[in-house]
Scaffold this motif. Structure first.
Motif, PDB file in Angstrom:
ATOM      1  N   VAL A 170       0.835  -1.212   0.000  1.00  0.00           N
ATOM      2  CA  VAL A 170       0.000   0.000   0.000  1.00  0.00           C
ATOM      3  C   VAL A 170       0.870   1.264   0.000  1.00  0.00           C
ATOM      4  O   VAL A 170       1.862   1.361   0.735  1.00  0.00           O
ATOM      5  N   ILE A 171       0.478   2.213  -0.848  1.00  0.00           N
ATOM      6  CA  ILE A 171       1.121   3.529  -0.942  1.00  0.00           C
ATOM      7  C   ILE A 171       0.031   4.599  -0.890  1.00  0.00           C
ATOM      8  O   ILE A 171      -1.153   4.287  -1.035  1.00  0.00           O
ATOM      9  N   SER A 172       0.419   5.848  -0.720  1.00  0.00           N
ATOM     10  CA  SER A 172      -0.580   6.906  -0.591  1.00  0.00           C
ATOM     11  C   SER A 172      -0.975   7.545  -1.916  1.00  0.00           C
ATOM     12  O   SER A 172      -2.053   8.117  -2.039  1.00  0.00           O
ATOM     13  N   LYS A 173      -0.131   7.450  -2.929  1.00  0.00           N
ATOM     14  CA  LYS A 173      -0.365   8.156  -4.189  1.00  0.00           C
ATOM     15  C   LYS A 173      -0.739   7.193  -5.310  1.00  0.00           C
ATOM     16  O   LYS A 173      -0.173   6.117  -5.440  1.00  0.00           O
ATOM     17  N   CYS A 174      -1.670   7.616  -6.139  1.00  0.00           N
ATOM     18  CA  CYS A 174      -2.084   6.826  -7.302  1.00  0.00           C
ATOM     19  C   CYS A 174      -0.913   6.662  -8.268  1.00  0.00           C
ATOM     20  O   CYS A 174      -0.309   7.651  -8.678  1.00  0.00           O
ATOM     21  N   PRO A 175      -0.594   5.415  -8.684  1.00  0.00           N
ATOM     22  CA  PRO A 175       0.534   5.213  -9.595  1.00  0.00           C
ATOM     23  C   PRO A 175       0.199   5.402 -11.082  1.00  0.00           C
ATOM     24  O   PRO A 175       1.094   5.365 -11.920  1.00  0.00           O
ATOM     25  N   PHE A 176      -1.077   5.597 -11.407  1.00  0.00           N
ATOM     26  CA  PHE A 176      -1.491   5.690 -12.805  1.00  0.00           C
ATOM     27  C   PHE A 176      -1.411   7.126 -13.311  1.00  0.00           C
ATOM     28  O   PHE A 176      -1.965   8.049 -12.708  1.00  0.00           O
ATOM     29  N   ILE A 177      -0.783   7.315 -14.450  1.00  0.00           N
ATOM     30  CA  ILE A 177      -0.554   8.639 -15.022  1.00  0.00           C
ATOM     31  C   ILE A 177      -1.850   9.264 -15.557  1.00  0.00           C
ATOM     32  O   ILE A 177      -1.991  10.480 -15.569  1.00  0.00           O
ATOM     33  N   ASN A 178      -2.816   8.456 -15.978  1.00  0.00           N
ATOM     34  CA  ASN A 178      -4.016   8.973 -16.644  1.00  0.00           C
ATOM     35  C   ASN A 178      -5.246   9.038 -15.731  1.00  0.00           C
ATOM     36  O   ASN A 178      -6.373   9.098 -16.217  1.00  0.00           O
ATOM     37  N   LEU A 179      -5.044   9.030 -14.425  1.00  0.00           N
ATOM     38  CA  LEU A 179      -6.168   9.174 -13.492  1.00  0.00           C
ATOM     39  C   LEU A 179      -6.006  10.452 -12.697  1.00  0.00           C
ATOM     40  O   LEU A 179      -4.882  10.836 -12.383  1.00  0.00           O
ATOM     41  N   PRO A 180      -7.089  11.133 -12.338  1.00  0.00           N
ATOM     42  CA  PRO A 180      -8.484  10.767 -12.617  1.00  0.00           C
ATOM     43  C   PRO A 180      -8.892  11.144 -14.033  1.00  0.00           C
ATOM     44  O   PRO A 180      -8.290  12.002 -14.661  1.00  0.00           O
ATOM     45  N   GLU A 181      -9.941  10.489 -14.486  1.00  0.00           N
ATOM     46  CA  GLU A 181     -10.538  10.848 -15.763  1.00  0.00           C
ATOM     47  C   GLU A 181     -11.664  11.840 -15.489  1.00  0.00           C
ATOM     48  O   GLU A 181     -12.231  11.855 -14.401  1.00  0.00           O
ATOM     49  N   LYS A 182     -11.976  12.651 -16.453  1.00  0.00           N
ATOM     50  CA  LYS A 182     -12.969  13.708 -16.243  1.00  0.00           C
ATOM     51  C   LYS A 182     -14.377  13.166 -16.010  1.00  0.00           C
ATOM     52  O   LYS A 182     -15.152  13.708 -15.244  1.00  0.00           O
ATOM     53  N   HIS A 183     -14.726  12.079 -16.689  1.00  0.00           N
ATOM     54  CA  HIS A 183     -16.049  11.481 -16.514  1.00  0.00           C
ATOM     55  C   HIS A 183     -16.012  10.010 -16.912  1.00  0.00           C
ATOM     56  O   HIS A 183     -15.098   9.577 -17.607  1.00  0.00           O
ATOM     57  N   ARG A 184     -17.019   9.298 -16.452  1.00  0.00           N
ATOM     58  CA  ARG A 184     -17.119   7.870 -16.792  1.00  0.00           C
ATOM     59  C   ARG A 184     -17.446   7.713 -18.273  1.00  0.00           C
ATOM     60  O   ARG A 184     -18.135   8.534 -18.859  1.00  0.00           O
ATOM     61  N   SER A 185     -16.975   6.646 -18.850  1.00  0.00           N
ATOM     62  CA  SER A 185     -17.285   6.380 -20.252  1.00  0.00           C
ATOM     63  C   SER A 185     -18.675   5.759 -20.368  1.00  0.00           C
ATOM     64  O   SER A 185     -19.320   5.439 -19.367  1.00  0.00           O
ATOM     65  N   ARG A 186     -19.100   5.549 -21.559  1.00  0.00           N
ATOM     66  CA  ARG A 186     -20.430   4.982 -21.815  1.00  0.00           C
ATOM     67  C   ARG A 186     -20.635   3.657 -21.093  1.00  0.00           C
ATOM     68  O   ARG A 186     -21.688   3.363 -20.575  1.00  0.00           O
ATOM     69  N   TRP A 187     -19.608   2.821 -21.051  1.00  0.00           N
ATOM     70  CA  TRP A 187     -19.720   1.494 -20.455  1.00  0.00           C
ATOM     71  C   TRP A 187     -19.240   1.470 -19.007  1.00  0.00           C
ATOM     72  O   TRP A 187     -19.172   0.421 -18.395  1.00  0.00           O
ATOM     73  N   GLY A 188     -18.866   2.608 -18.449  1.00  0.00           N
ATOM     74  CA  GLY A 188     -18.483   2.664 -17.052  1.00  0.00           C
ATOM     75  C   GLY A 188     -17.072   2.219 -16.741  1.00  0.00           C
ATOM     76  O   GLY A 188     -16.743   1.924 -15.601  1.00  0.00           O
ATOM     77  N   GLU A 189     -16.197   2.162 -17.749  1.00  0.00           N
ATOM     78  CA  GLU A 189     -14.834   1.704 -17.504  1.00  0.00           C
ATOM     79  C   GLU A 189     -13.947   2.790 -16.907  1.00  0.00           C
ATOM     80  O   GLU A 189     -12.930   2.499 -16.328  1.00  0.00           O
TER      81      GLU A 189
END
Length: 144
Positions: free
Chosen positions: A58-77
């Motif tokens: 466990v770490i405190s910071k999100c490791p993903f470069i592309n998060l957060p996204e502005k809104h959910r996609s059509r299929w909720g991914e």
């Protein structure tokens, strides 16, 4: 279902038996790119076992470069800032084998399913598989 590909686990959402879903991605150079939350494919025992492996990472910071996204996609991914508040982030050190139906236009996985851990794989070598590739592990030019 796709025959499966390897993805790096960068987080999870808590739930019954420790976790509800794992959050996975692949490396693009030195950056970890989010592609899916995977809920399917688990039984209670596999949820508990994977949770025990993730707890010390466990770490405190999100490791993903592309998060957060502005809104959910059509299929909720997609994953918004509000959804990220429910996540627990981990050092991207574990590789999961994931089956899925297809890639979406937003570069997410549709209908993903956990198959198992790939403890024999180096997470830094997990990159996006392209049609015709033999697997999700390919040379990453940023890894020596």
């Amino acid at each position: 279902m796709n025959r499966g590909q390897e993805f790096v686990i960068g987080g999870y959402t808590p739930g019954l038996h420790g976790l509800d879903a794992i959050i996975v991605g692949y490396y693009r150079g030195k950056e970890l790119v989010y592609v899916a939350r995977v809920r399917n494919g688990f039984v209670p025992a596999s949820r508990r076992q994977l949770f025990e492996k993730l707890k010390p990472l466990v770490i405190s910071k999100c490791p993903f470069i592309n998060l957060p996204e502005k809104h959910r996609s059509r299929w909720g991914e997609g994953m918004t800032d509000d959804e990220m508040k429910k996540c627990v982030w981990v050092k991207p050190q574990l590789v999961a084998q994931i089956e899925f139906l297809e890639w979406t236009d937003a570069d997410h996985l549709r209908h993903s399913k956990f198959v198992g851990l790939r403890e024999d794989k180096d997470p830094r070598r997990v990159v996006k598989e392209h049609a015709g590739d033999s697997g999700g592990i390919a040379p990453n030019p940023d890894v020596q």
